[in-house]
Design a protein around this motif. Structure first.
Motif, short mmCIF file in Angstrom:
data_model
loop_
_atom_site.label_atom_id
_atom_site.label_comp_id
_atom_site.label_asym_id
_atom_site.label_seq_id
_atom_site.Cartn_x
_atom_site.Cartn_y
_atom_site.Cartn_z
N UNK A 148 0.81 -1.21 0.00
CA UNK A 148 0.00 0.00 0.00
C UNK A 148 0.84 1.26 0.00
N UNK A 149 1.99 1.20 0.66
CA UNK A 149 2.85 2.39 0.73
C UNK A 149 3.45 2.75 -0.61
N UNK A 150 3.46 1.80 -1.56
CA UNK A 150 4.02 2.07 -2.88
C UNK A 150 3.16 3.04 -3.67
N UNK A 151 1.94 3.31 -3.22
CA UNK A 151 0.99 4.12 -4.01
C UNK A 151 1.32 5.60 -4.02
N UNK A 152 1.95 6.11 -2.97
CA UNK A 152 2.11 7.56 -2.84
C UNK A 152 3.55 7.94 -2.52
N UNK A 153 3.83 9.23 -2.68
CA UNK A 153 5.18 9.73 -2.39
C UNK A 153 5.46 9.80 -0.90
N UNK A 181 0.16 -0.78 -6.69
CA UNK A 181 0.09 -0.93 -5.24
C UNK A 181 -1.17 -1.68 -4.84
N UNK A 182 -2.31 -1.34 -5.46
CA UNK A 182 -3.57 -2.01 -5.13
C UNK A 182 -3.51 -3.49 -5.51
N UNK A 183 -2.95 -3.78 -6.67
CA UNK A 183 -2.81 -5.19 -7.07
C UNK A 183 -1.85 -5.91 -6.14
N UNK A 184 -0.83 -5.20 -5.69
CA UNK A 184 0.11 -5.80 -4.74
C UNK A 184 -0.55 -6.20 -3.44
#
Length: 412
Positions: A148-153, A181-184
């Motif tokens: 989830x953290x991969x989604x934003x800066x 990120x969502x797929x992750x």
């Protein structure tokens, strides 16, 4: 002097890979700090060069987000979330899904390391109370927090650094990295559910009914944190520098009639900030030798720069699970002076998802294991790897296809 710097650099990153040196109680932060001191004392760096090497805007953003997250923690919000997950009605599979969704969503807007630090103990307590084995839920907590953290800066430390180096826009970053990120997070859920099917119950007898009470978040403190988060997201849509907006929000959180500044500052992960500062100094010393620039020039001439997926994907996977994704990103950006925008998005999402492969791959994994051990839950390397390997390969595979398919990065 070059031999001294290269030798110390090698020892430092060996320590990053091992996590500590055998026979010594010194962790990654201590290793980097001692290396920085030796570089200064040995004349490899001057005090001015050390200060100049540190990316203070990145540290400012990370510090400000920690203060905002401390406001959530002080309100009891994280404890309440963990308790509601564990105490909610439904099957273990449903509880697993809620764990993944909550951890992934919170980590997208708050630092993932702080989220797992706060949620792990209460989640373990609630699951024990239900007679469920906490281990699959802890794997899901760490995995979803990373994904989830991969989604934003602002989701994790390496994304914060990447965004500062590349001047990346918050909402454009979300548009590129949000779907992988969502797929992750979905891969995390599917993998843990399949791996632990039929084995949800704990071997030990659950505690007696009625033990403990559900924590109630403090309404005013929680409302203040939520309002600050919304304001921060609005500020990200303005020309104001990200570090300035985050520090303004942090300053507002420190103004309180009931929460002492000392308490709020005590919740900041100063070890992580020192680790970042030390890594900047160590990498600056290596850059002064000219070796990284020469290496980049050789790779560029050979066509092997990590600006294509066939190089960046395996590099992110190996580097994140040897020296860790934060040190790996710091090292790569210090040696690669002008990466293209698409490569920065790829580096952010791939290095973050790669952190789910093995326990040492990310700080969030390590925090979950250490916090769980304090309440008597042991999560082993092999147990994590049985879920971590497939969830990582699936999520990174999709991310690579996404980046290639929409033209953000070439396959080569």
């Amino acid at each position: 002097m070059t031999a001294f710097i290269v030798g110390l650099f090698a020892v430092t990153y060996l320590g990053m890979a091992l996590g500590r040196f055998p026979g010594l109680r010194i962790d990654r932060t201590g290793i980097v700090l001692i290396a920085s001191i030796l570089l200064l004392a040995g004349g490899a760096l001057t005090a001015e060069q050390v200060v100049d090497a540190i990316d203070f805007p990145t540290l400012a953003v990370l510090f400000g987000l920690m203060i905002l997250s401390a406001q959530y923690a002080a309100s009891g919000f994280y404890d309440w979330c963990a308790w509601r997950i564990a105490a909610g009605a439904g099957t273990p599979e449903r509880l697993l899904a809620v764990t993944v969704v909550v951890a992934g969503a919170l980590s997208a807007v708050l630092a993932n390391d702080v989220v797992v630090f706060a949620m792990t103990p209460m989640l373990c307590a609630g699951l024990h109370r239900r007679g469920l084995d906490p281990r699959p839920f802890l794997i899901a907590l760490a995995g979803a927090a990373n994904a989830g953290s991969a989604a934003t800066v602002i989701g994790n430390p390496q994304n914060i650094l990447i965004a500062q180096v590349g001047g990346l826009d918050f909402w454009r970053f979300l548009a590129v990295c949000g779907v992988p990120a969502a797929v992750g997070t979905a891969c995390v859920y599917a993998t843990v559910r399949w791996s632990w099917r039929g084995r949800w119950q704990a071997h030990a007898a659950p505690p007696r009914d009625g033990e403990g009470a559900a924590p109630a978040p403090a309404p005013w403190h929680l409302a203040k944190a939520v309002a600050a988060t919304l304001v921060l997201l609005v500020l990200f849509a303005t020309p104001m520098p990200q570090e300035t907006g985050v520090l303004l929000i942090a300053g507002a959180m420190l103004v309180s009639r009931s929460l002492a500044s000392r308490t709020m500052l005590g919740m900041v992960d100063w070890h992580l900030l020192v680790l970042f500062a030390g890594l900047f100094a160590v990498n600056r010393a290596l850059a002064e030798t000219g070796l990284p620039a020469a290496m980049v020039g050789w790779l560029e001439a050979a066509g092997h720069l990590p600006d294509a997926l066939d190089v960046l994907t395996p590099l992110a996977l190996v580097a994140s699970n040897t020296i860790g994704n934060v040190p790996a990103v710091v090292l790569l950006l210090s040696a690669w002076p002008a990466p293209p925008e698409g490569a920065l998005y790829g580096l952010a999402v791939l290095s973050t998802l790669a952190g789910n492969l093995l326990l040492p791959g990310s700080l969030a994994n390590i925090i979950v294991v250490e916090r769980a051990a304090l309440v008597g839950v042991r999560l082993g390397f092999a147990e994590h790897a049985r879920c971590g390997v497939p969830m990582t390969l699936l999520s990174m595979g999709f991310a690579a296809l996404w980046l290639w398919g929409f033209g953000w990065m070439p396959g080569r």
